[in-house]
Each structure stands twice: as structure tokens, then as C-alpha cells.
Design an enzyme around this catalytic site. Structure first.
Site, PDB file in Angstrom:
ATOM      1  N   GLY A   1       0.848  -1.193   0.000  1.00 35.33           N
ATOM      2  CA  GLY A   1       0.000   0.000   0.000  1.00 35.33           C
ATOM      3  C   GLY A   1       0.876   1.232   0.000  1.00 35.33           C
ATOM      4  O   GLY A   1       1.646   1.436   0.932  1.00 35.33           O
TER       5      GLY A   1
ATOM      6  N   MET B   1      -0.123   6.544   4.541  1.00 36.94           N
ATOM      7  CA  MET B   1       0.442   5.843   5.701  1.00 36.94           C
ATOM      8  C   MET B   1       1.505   4.830   5.279  1.00 36.94           C
ATOM      9  O   MET B   1       2.552   4.729   5.927  1.00 36.94           O
ATOM     10  CB  MET B   1      -0.666   5.148   6.501  1.00 36.94           C
ATOM     11  CG  MET B   1      -0.182   4.500   7.785  1.00 36.94           C
ATOM     12  SD  MET B   1       0.711   5.635   8.887  1.00 36.94           S
ATOM     13  CE  MET B   1      -0.675   6.554   9.561  1.00 36.94           C
TER      14      MET B   1
ATOM     15  N   LYS C   1      -7.061   0.159   8.876  1.00 37.84           N
ATOM     16  CA  LYS C   1      -8.035   0.148   9.958  1.00 37.84           C
ATOM     17  C   LYS C   1      -9.450   0.142   9.422  1.00 37.84           C
ATOM     18  O   LYS C   1      -9.733   0.734   8.391  1.00 37.84           O
ATOM     19  CB  LYS C   1      -7.845   1.399  10.828  1.00 37.84           C
ATOM     20  CG  LYS C   1      -6.547   1.381  11.612  1.00 37.84           C
ATOM     21  CD  LYS C   1      -6.601   0.363  12.722  1.00 37.84           C
ATOM     22  CE  LYS C   1      -5.229  -0.007  13.248  1.00 37.84           C
ATOM     23  NZ  LYS C   1      -4.568  -1.052  12.458  1.00 37.84           N
TER      24      LYS C   1
ATOM     25  N   ALA D   1      -0.159  10.541   8.935  1.00 36.08           N
ATOM     26  CA  ALA D   1       0.901  10.024   8.071  1.00 36.08           C
ATOM     27  C   ALA D   1       1.904  11.103   7.674  1.00 36.08           C
ATOM     28  O   ALA D   1       3.117  10.851   7.656  1.00 36.08           O
ATOM     29  CB  ALA D   1       0.280   9.405   6.818  1.00 36.08           C
TER      30      ALA D   1
ATOM     31  N   LYS E   1     -12.978   5.923  16.227  1.00 32.30           N
ATOM     32  CA  LYS E   1     -12.581   7.325  16.416  1.00 32.30           C
ATOM     33  C   LYS E   1     -12.976   8.171  15.205  1.00 32.30           C
ATOM     34  O   LYS E   1     -13.288   9.346  15.344  1.00 32.30           O
ATOM     35  CB  LYS E   1     -11.083   7.434  16.707  1.00 32.30           C
ATOM     36  CG  LYS E   1     -10.196   6.865  15.619  1.00 32.30           C
ATOM     37  CD  LYS E   1      -9.437   7.890  14.880  1.00 32.30           C
ATOM     38  CE  LYS E   1      -8.769   7.420  13.622  1.00 32.30           C
ATOM     39  NZ  LYS E   1      -8.193   6.129  13.467  1.00 32.30           N
TER      40      LYS E   1
ATOM     41  N   ASP F   1      -5.795   8.869  19.790  1.00 35.60           N
ATOM     42  CA  ASP F   1      -6.184   8.854  18.381  1.00 35.60           C
ATOM     43  C   ASP F   1      -7.432   9.717  18.144  1.00 35.60           C
ATOM     44  O   ASP F   1      -7.579  10.349  17.094  1.00 35.60           O
ATOM     45  CB  ASP F   1      -6.438   7.404  17.936  1.00 35.60           C
ATOM     46  CG  ASP F   1      -6.253   7.201  16.444  1.00 35.60           C
ATOM     47  OD1 ASP F   1      -5.930   8.175  15.734  1.00 35.60           O
ATOM     48  OD2 ASP F   1      -6.432   6.062  15.977  1.00 35.60           O
TER      49      ASP F   1
END
Lengths: 340, 340
Positions: A8, A12, A107, A144, A195, A253
């Protein structure tokens, strides 16, 4: 020092090359076909469009079709694709991954083919066909672009096998990228997508401030405390621990997500008086995916699945009604959710 | 409906007239000689200089010399003078207060004549000469101007005798001024002054952002999570509960204090590169008392008194060194305090 493959090449994924490179590892950054433009930029020496930071020394780049080469002989894998792509990417990589250590930065909640919902590490285990697979989940307040630029960050690495998390931390931890370690993988994985949901409500308070010209800090802070409490309830109900919600993975977070980001921006649009369709259209037009919208529905369903009665997580259900029911009023919903 | 006396006509004292008045109580707002200008404004129909809000219906005003009249026949007393004045005000009022219910909005650590430090309700008990006195402590994220204007606020009322807190909540709670109730008076009283201390570190991250033109949100969020953890440690060590730090009194109040206010502003000056003496001089010149500075020294001493070893509250000690030691570097101190 070893070879580390990051799957990926979004913000991030590319950002984690910074601490890895600082620790002397050689980094292989693999992207899906959605990452082509990013890899073009990085491999030509330009900054990553998402972080504004160039690849550090010791990074090589791999295209979608080069997955096998990216994994061949590597010492560890970090999965950092967007959450809808996690299951498929893990399935594609399964044959090469074998027993190589896996860290998971992606996530979200995962909906299985049978309609049930599970957490992201479980989706990876199922895709790999390794039900007992050790995985290290990465969480905590971690924008990130700041990681990529080497600004101070404290993260949490959690794995059912705590020693696996300790080993993963040793690969990445630097003075600027600090890593706490925990065995509460479940608690971390619950907090991470939720979150984004709760940040919508925090953004709402910011939007009210824009609309009224007056601060609504008491409201934002009350919503913040309520959100933390609900994350702790959901963590406990799903097999995690309350304390994880009270540390970097929850409180930390949520703080970073309430300071900036798409979910907060979407919520602030609601606070200025836009309807949900108007706010969604504006975000879509800007090409910004609001992760908290999908996570809200999945999270509420996961909470139901875990047996959480709605009155234990009133703010989660209030946000769901705001997003789903055209007739609901955010102000009434959010303030009612604060009823002691 | 009854008569309620508020001692202290600063921002918070005058603000509490809003929910009281909404519930039909008659409010007597008493000020010390330091409040003369505020009482002049309010009694002439002008807004309070600190909140921008006029006194609601049913408020009468009492000067320093009229303390007896302000208390005579009243049904409950709210102490809201500035923290250095709490002990003396309570001592002056002792003869008239007798067994009238007391709520305490003033926050801070109190240094006794013998040099030891105690929490604010204990200072009131000692001043009244009533060691077993029931007192209801008021905490949570509660900016006075927002309470005065009737914007949504969630607070925590805590008393060793929970039923006393329930009765106090019934006097003030409205749809816009929500009140949770707890028996953890100690936990609330620990968090209330310490959040001002930790807000200095949060402000530091904001100041770095001003100086560098880049967000330091990861750092601010890591400091936030660490601060919450330390408040929970100190709560437990001094006889309170950890969970109080994870709710409105800790997480919620730290959030509001990190969004704005003098302590955050002072910290942000350090982040922009000012020295402590420079930043203090600037705040003094603006007439702004930075409560977190005094609370840091007292809080660290109270932590020592409670047997908290410095490595359990590293951020508190880091802030103390930044404030006290000219040679200490905030960046190094704060980032070191985040070491897992």
C-alpha cells in the site's frame, strides 16, 4: 537491518518508510494500481502527493503486478492498503507471506461474505487461511504526513502475542517514532475505526462555532469524553480492555482525529447547517472519502452483534441516526446523547 | 425554588446564575473587593466583563462588606472565588454557613500554614472548622462564558456523599447544563488543577505549529494521552479512582483546556521559542494569570507527598523542569516524557 515490504503506497504506507529507513532497513514499497501516480512521483524523486515527503534512502518501488517480487525473501510485511482492499490484498499475498511477520496499519471493520462483521486482523487471518496467525496491529495518534516528516509521534503496537508486538516495535521505533506495546489487539482495533465515527460529532461542534461565531468548546469536550467512554464500553464488550480506550489508541487517536481530517471536516459541515446529503456531496466533489460514515453503520452493527445495548453507546447511535435518518436533527441527537 | 448564594463574582461565579435562574432560583451574587467593577457592570445592566453576559432575572448583587446579608437565610452556597481566596472566604463565611449545603467551583491545590498541601474541599473544611463537612465539588469541561450564554455543557458533581451531589445537581441541572454525579470527590479535585498544568504542554505543540508552519498534532495527541494517564495515576495514589480521569473531569476538562485558555496560550508561547521568563512577562503584561504555573509546583509536591515516584508521572516533572530550570529544553523534556 533487513528487508521490509510495505503493501500500500498511500499516505500511511509511504510514511512508514521514514522510521524504517532511519533504522537502516531496506524498504520495498508496493502499490496497487490505485497507487500508480504515487509511485510515479516517488520513483522520480518527487514528494508523495499525500504526505509531501520524498522516499528516504533505501526504498524501492513495486507496481501492482510485482507483488511476488516485493514479497520474495522479505523479512516482514506491513499491510497499509485502504481498508476495503485489505482482505483481497492479503489473499493475493498469502502464498508468498507464509510465516513472515505481519504488521497491520489498515483500519476498519470488515464485512464477511456471509454478512457478519469482524475486525481487520481477523479479516487478514481469514484471507491467509491461517486462523491462529500472529498479527501486530498498529494504532494510536499517527497522522501520516507527520510520521513521514519525522515529527514526534507515539503509537501503539498490539498483538494477542505481546512478544510479537515487541519484535515489531524493535523494527520501527526511533526517537521520533515512539512505540508502546500491548497485548490488547482487540481494543486497539475497536478504537481505530470508531474514532473516525466520533470525530464527526466533534467536527459538528467546530461547525457550530463557525456558524454562530461563538466557541462550543464545552460541547466538543463533553462529546469527546462521551466518545472515549463508549469506545471503552465497546472494547470491553468485544473482548478487549477498557484501558486501551483510555490511552494512545482511544484518547490519543480521537484527539488527533478531532484536530483535523476528513471526518472532522464532514462533521463541521453539518454544524454549519448543511444536510448530510449536501455535506457528502461536497466531500465527494473534493475527492475525500469520509471513513467514519461507513464505519458508523458497520460499527453500530458490530456493537449489536456484540450485544451492546444502544443505551450504553448512545452517541454512536445518535451519529447513525444523523447519517441515516433525514428527519433527525444533529443538535438534538448529540445533546440528547450526553444525558447523564 | 430557593435562594442560592454564589461567593465570587468572577466569570464562573456569575455564569452559574444562568442555570440557577433557569430553574427558578433567586440568586445572590456576592463579590470580594476585587469584583467591584464586575458587580458595577452587572448591577447597571451591563454584561459581565469576563463572560459578556448580563445577569439573568432574579439575581441580586452583594458587595464584599455585605457577606452576612448575602448568606442570611440562603438555601445553598456555591464557592467560586479564585483559588487563593477560598480558605479566607470560607473562614469569613463560617459563622453564617453553618450546615447550609456547599458546592465548590473553585479549583486548585491549597498550601496549609504548616507547608503541607491539600485539595480544595479539605481547605474549606479546615476553614469552617468542620472536618466531616459534606461538600460537592464541581468539575468537568466548563468554560464560564459558554455556561453563562446557555450553550450545552456537561459537568461532573462529586461528593464523598453521593446523595449530596445528587441534591446539588437537582438545583442546577437544565437541558443545557447537564450534570453527572459521582462519589469521587478526590479524583475530580486532582484532575481540576492538573489539567491546567498539562495544558501548558498541549499549548507547546500548538506553538511549534505556529513556529514551523506544520502541524504537530501527533505530538499534541501523544501528550494528551500521557496527561490523562498521569491524572489517573495521581487520582488513584491520592485516594480517588482512575476512571474519574477518563471521564468529564479528566479527559473532558483537559480537552476544553487544550482548546483555549491562558495555560494553553502560555504553553504555545514556549512552543514559538519564547523563554519561560519572556512568556510569563507577556502573560503578566496582559493581566492573565497562568494558573497552571503555580499548580505545577504544588501538584508535583502533592504527588511527592502522596508517594508518586517521578517515573510514574514523567510529564508532570518535565513541565516542572521546563518552568523552573532555565537550562531545560521543552522539546527534549516533553518528548522524553513520552518514552514508553
Amino acid at each position: 537491518m533487513g528487508e521490509i515490504t510495505i503493501l500500500g503506497a498511500g499516505a500511511m504506507g509511504s510514511a512508514l518508510a521514514t522510521p524504517l529507513s532511519r533504522n537502516g532497513h531496506r524498504v520495498r514499497l508496493w502499490g496497487t494500481h490505485l497507487d500508480d501516480a504515487r509511485l510515479d512521483a516517488l520513483s522520480s524523486g518527487a514528494p508523495h502527493p499525500g504526505t509531501g515527503v520524498r522516499s528516504p534512502e533505501g526504498v524501492s518501488w513495486f507496481r501492482d503486478t510485482e507483488l511476488e517480487a516485493a514479497l520474495d525473501g522479505t523479512d516482514a510485511v506491513i499491510i497499509a492498503v485502504s481498508s476495503p482492499g485489505v482482505h483481497d490484498t492479503a489473499a493475493r499475498a498469502a502464498a508468498r507471506i507464509g510465516d513472515i511477520p505481519i504488521m497491520l496499519a489498515s483500519k476498519g471493520f470488515h464485512r464477511r461474505a456471509d454478512g457478519t462483521i469482524t475486525l481487520m486482523p481477523e479479516a487478514v487471518r481469514e484471507a491467509l487461511g491461517q486462523p491462529e496467525r500472529r498479527i501486530v496491529a498498529i494504532g494510536g495518534p499517527c497522522k501520516a504526513d507527520e510520521v513521514a516528516a519525522g515529527r514526534i509521534t507515539s503509537t501503539l503496537y498490539a498483538s494477542h502475542d505481546r512478544e510479537e508486538a515487541v519484535r515489531a516495535a524493535a523494527l520501527l521505533a526511533t526517537d521520533d517514532y515512539r512505540v508502546e506495546v500491548s497485548d490488547d489487539e482487540t481494543g486497539l482495533e475497536i478504537c481505530a475505526p470508531l474514532k473516525n465515527v466520533y470525530a464527526i460529532a466533534l467536527g459538528y461542534a467546530d461547525g457550530l462555532q463557525q456558524r454562530t461565531g461563538q466557541p462550543w468548546h464545552n460541547l466538543k469536550s463533553a462529546l469527546f469524553a462521551r466518545a472515549v467512554g463508549e469506545m471503552s464500553v465497546l472494547s470491553e464488550l468485544t473482548g478487549g480492555r477498557t484501558e486501551t480506550a483510555f490511552g494512545l489508541a482511544g484518547v490519543g487517536d480521537l484527539e488527533v482525529t478531532g484536530l483535523s481530517g476528513r471526518n472532522k471536516v464532514f462533521g463541521s459541515r453539518l454544524g454549519t447547517g448543511e444536510t448530510v446529503p449536501q455535506a457528502r456531496a461536497a466531500m465527494d466533489a473534493a475527492g475525500l472519502t469520509v471513513e467514519g460514515i461507513a464505519a458508523c453503520g458497520l460499527g453500530a452493527e458490530f456493537a449489536d452483534q456484540a450485544g451492546a445495548s444502544p443505551n450504553r453507546v448512545p452517541l454512536l447511535h445518535a451519529i447513525r441516526r444523523v447519517l441515516d435518518d433525514a428527519g433527525s436533527d444533529p443538535h438534538t441527537e448529540f445533546s440528547t446523547a450526553l444525558t447523564p
